[in-house]
Design a protein around this motif. Sequence first.
Motif, PDB file in Angstrom:
ATOM      1  N   GLY A 123      -9.131   9.368  -6.429  1.00  0.00           N
ATOM      2  CA  GLY A 123     -10.134   9.057  -5.346  1.00  0.00           C
ATOM      3  C   GLY A 123      -9.697   7.535  -4.699  1.00  0.00           C
ATOM      4  N   LEU A 124      -9.070   6.912  -5.806  1.00  0.00           N
ATOM      5  CA  LEU A 124      -8.630   5.334  -5.283  1.00  0.00           C
ATOM      6  C   LEU A 124      -7.349   5.544  -4.400  1.00  0.00           C
ATOM      7  CD1 LEU A 124      -8.989   3.300  -8.471  1.00  0.00           C
ATOM      8  CD2 LEU A 124     -10.631   3.585  -6.565  1.00  0.00           C
ATOM      9  N   TYR A 125      -6.744   6.642  -4.199  1.00  0.00           N
ATOM     10  CA  TYR A 125      -5.512   6.983  -3.298  1.00  0.00           C
ATOM     11  C   TYR A 125      -5.930   7.787  -2.355  1.00  0.00           C
ATOM     12  CZ  TYR A 125      -2.769   5.621  -7.455  1.00  0.00           C
ATOM     13  OH  TYR A 125      -2.166   4.618  -8.408  1.00  0.00           O
ATOM     14  N   GLU A 160     -14.114  13.534 -14.546  1.00  0.00           N
ATOM     15  CA  GLU A 160     -14.499  12.169 -13.732  1.00  0.00           C
ATOM     16  C   GLU A 160     -13.438  10.989 -13.838  1.00  0.00           C
ATOM     17  OE1 GLU A 160     -19.046  12.356 -14.216  1.00  0.00           O
ATOM     18  OE2 GLU A 160     -18.041  11.708 -15.990  1.00  0.00           O
ATOM     19  N   CYS A 183      -3.984  11.086 -15.142  1.00  0.00           N
ATOM     20  CA  CYS A 183      -4.653  10.001 -14.252  1.00  0.00           C
ATOM     21  C   CYS A 183      -3.647   9.405 -13.261  1.00  0.00           C
ATOM     22  CB  CYS A 183      -5.346   8.885 -14.910  1.00  0.00           C
ATOM     23  SG  CYS A 183      -7.074   9.458 -15.799  1.00  0.00           S
ATOM     24  N   ALA A 184      -2.433   9.730 -13.452  1.00  0.00           N
ATOM     25  CA  ALA A 184      -1.141   9.003 -12.792  1.00  0.00           C
ATOM     26  C   ALA A 184      -0.703   9.960 -12.113  1.00  0.00           C
ATOM     27  CB  ALA A 184      -0.253   8.242 -13.761  1.00  0.00           C
ATOM     28  N   LYS A 210       2.252   1.712  -3.572  1.00  0.00           N
ATOM     29  CA  LYS A 210       1.681   2.191  -4.643  1.00  0.00           C
ATOM     30  C   LYS A 210       1.215   3.438  -4.288  1.00  0.00           C
ATOM     31  CE  LYS A 210      -0.609  -2.558  -5.921  1.00  0.00           C
ATOM     32  NZ  LYS A 210      -1.535  -3.437  -5.693  1.00  0.00           N
ATOM     33  N   MET A 211       1.124   3.846  -2.906  1.00  0.00           N
ATOM     34  CA  MET A 211       0.577   5.358  -2.633  1.00  0.00           C
ATOM     35  C   MET A 211       1.568   6.244  -3.311  1.00  0.00           C
ATOM     36  SD  MET A 211      -2.131   5.795  -0.998  1.00  0.00           S
ATOM     37  CE  MET A 211      -2.100   7.347  -0.202  1.00  0.00           C
ATOM     38  N   ARG A 262       0.912  -1.222  -0.018  1.00  0.00           N
ATOM     39  CA  ARG A 262       0.134  -0.129   0.114  1.00  0.00           C
ATOM     40  C   ARG A 262       0.890   1.343   0.027  1.00  0.00           C
ATOM     41  NH1 ARG A 262      -5.086   1.825   0.576  1.00  0.00           N
ATOM     42  NH2 ARG A 262      -5.024   4.032   1.871  1.00  0.00           N
ATOM     43  N   MET A 309       1.545   5.381 -12.090  1.00  0.00           N
ATOM     44  CA  MET A 309       1.713   4.529 -13.326  1.00  0.00           C
ATOM     45  C   MET A 309       1.242   5.034 -14.740  1.00  0.00           C
ATOM     46  SD  MET A 309       2.783   1.402 -14.322  1.00  0.00           S
ATOM     47  CE  MET A 309       2.564   0.471 -15.771  1.00  0.00           C
ATOM     48  N   ARG A 320     -10.118  12.729  -0.949  1.00  0.00           N
ATOM     49  CA  ARG A 320     -11.566  13.171  -0.834  1.00  0.00           C
ATOM     50  C   ARG A 320     -11.962  14.711  -0.759  1.00  0.00           C
ATOM     51  NH1 ARG A 320     -11.633   8.826  -1.883  1.00  0.00           N
ATOM     52  NH2 ARG A 320     -12.052   6.722  -0.591  1.00  0.00           N
ATOM     53  N   PHE A 340     -11.792   9.847 -10.423  1.00  0.00           N
ATOM     54  CA  PHE A 340     -12.143   8.439  -9.823  1.00  0.00           C
ATOM     55  C   PHE A 340     -10.869   7.686  -9.698  1.00  0.00           C
ATOM     56  CE2 PHE A 340     -12.088   4.064 -11.173  1.00  0.00           C
ATOM     57  CZ  PHE A 340     -12.964   3.200 -10.164  1.00  0.00           C
ATOM     58  N   PHE A 341      -9.696   7.979 -10.561  1.00  0.00           N
ATOM     59  CA  PHE A 341      -8.420   7.319 -10.051  1.00  0.00           C
ATOM     60  C   PHE A 341      -7.896   7.912  -8.970  1.00  0.00           C
ATOM     61  CE2 PHE A 341      -9.006   5.759 -14.552  1.00  0.00           C
ATOM     62  CZ  PHE A 341      -9.019   4.430 -14.399  1.00  0.00           C
TER      63      PHE A 341
END
Lengths: 370, 312
Positions: B102-104, B95, B147-148, B75-76, B72, B80, B107, B99-100
């Motif tokens: 938000g996965l990290y 969006e 996105c990366a 990856k944080m 974790r 990529m 908020r 979205f991507f």
Amino acid sequence: MNILNIAWKGIKTDFRDTRTLFFMLAFPIVLMLVLGTALSNTFTTSLRVDDIDVLYKDTTKGEDFPHFIAAAEKSGLHFKKATSSIDGEKEVKQGAYDGYVEVTAQGLQLYVNNGTSIEGNILHGMLASFVDQYNIASEIIKVAPEKLESAFTREKPADFIKETSLLPDKQPGSMDYYAIVITTMIILYGAMSASSLIVSERVRKTADRLIASPVRKSEIFIGKVLGSLVSNSICIVLVILFSKLVFKANWGDHLGLVFLVLLTEVIFAVSMGIGVSFLTKTSAGPRVFIMLFVQLASFFGGAYFKINNPEGIFKLITDLSPLTWMNTALTKIIYANDFAAALPALSINLASSFIFLLVAVISLQRREGL
Amino acid sequence: MNVLEITNLTKKFADFIAVDNMSLSVAEGEIFGFLGANGAGKSTTINMIAGLLRSNDGTISILGKNSAKQSRFAKMNIGMVPQDLAIYEDMTAYENVKFFAGLYGLRGAELNERVEEALEFVGLQDKHKSYPKSFSGGMKRRLNIACAIAHRPKLIIMDEPTVGIDPQSRNYILTSVRKLNEMGCTIIYTSHYMEEVEEICSRIAIIDHGKIIAEGTKEQLKSIITNTKDVWIEVKSIENANLESIKEINGVEAVFIDENLIKINSDTGVNNLNKIIEHFMSSGIEIRSLQEKAPNLETVFLTLTGRNLRDQ
């Protein structure tokens, strides 16, 4: 939180996809309308009978038969006296009249074209009743003539036979039937979109980005499944509401239980879709398999034509269709208030879902990436 | 401090060894270039660093922590940029990034701020409400980058980020890579375009058959082949050119064709320029220009691997 994030993204994109909306909303509604209207005769239990024209010849000069004629006229039977030049039997043969009655001192002679026709049966029944009454009156006159009037002038004859019709009002009409079977069929089609939940991420290469993020595979999987369940459920609720409010389809008085049963079918369909997607190597394989399965399940589950009392191998096949157990359960809940009928459907749906999800989870754990 | 530390990394696919006992380190602030022909093992290596593939042996450390044990954390800190476009066509640019990102764990206001920042960085702030299906190839590539980077990773892995795009978009991306580096990001960069790697990378590793066969700065790599020179001959047409016979000229080591440009690697100790020119004249091939060049990265690559970078 990531699960909800992934689920919400799935729901949003599902409802943006016009193909999904057409297939999950417009298609079932149009199908209900078309099949419910086109095949409405199959579900009609009443039969329309037109007026019955009868030719008669009365040689008795009595008053009894004219009285019968007067009474029968009220029921739509039209009697016409035959002149001596008319051949009554010939008139019936040519279809000019539904029946020909000869009244003589020896009794009644009835001629009809088809003894089993509805008109012939009605005529026969009424004449038989008339003859019975006549015979009773004759016997009364022989033993107690003073009782004759009282015997036949009672305003309301007592009912010695009580007739009860079984389920006369709670039978599904065509729209009621197709509202149920099309809804259960379209839920099963949800397996198609579910089969591409993970596959589409691989095809679009977004699977790599998802896996590269600090989100566990289990979170991605649950989020995907949850999103699909919610999308499908919303579509089904909309279809049910539309059929209920616009087509006036009967969904019964226990909508909560009906929704619960349908929800387990949604779970079953989504689980099957995602499970099958892990069992085939090509991305097109699951869709082909599911399309074939749903088509067969729909046909043998009575989604297109009602299947009455199947026998032998045909019964076995229909029993294997998920739509059979779903439709049976829903029909019993809606039309017989049989809540226990939900249990087999709930159990089979959830047990099958568990197996499919297990296959998917094990396959996912073994895979590198999604 | 090393942002990335790879030790004895090995990856096998059945009997095929894609990455063979590889070790390397990338220091903070570097733009590290990975060069290798198709199938050399660079994508496999990158995928293991990003956590997409599991290694059979060896360790990968991100910012000093073992990525297998603290995935974790690793990856944080990684962003990529995959070789293939990894974006949703049915979501707007905004969006997609949201979205991507938000996965990290981002908020609310912070998430929105980072998304806007990323889109502005790649020059798509005006297109944030547009769907990628209306984008050009270059714009999609830029969105792929946005996105990366929205979660501000320490290490950005870019796998062929300029494939199939116009020169203008390519320049934009290369400038963006430099900017990200200036902002403190360490970058691992792979490309089929040798000139890109030569232009932006501070250190380069050449991978072949799953192994690093050379590693260093451009100058260090070029110094490996001091006994080789390049002769570039532009001809009117190569229809009558007999490449095999050119290779027979004394000192010629390899010959490559790039449209009407014939690139000849030759030994610096042999004076064979006259013989090469004579060969073309006798073959009836019209020479338009001729240049004798010092070896570049491509020469180094060819010499070390025996293959052109774009060979399949």
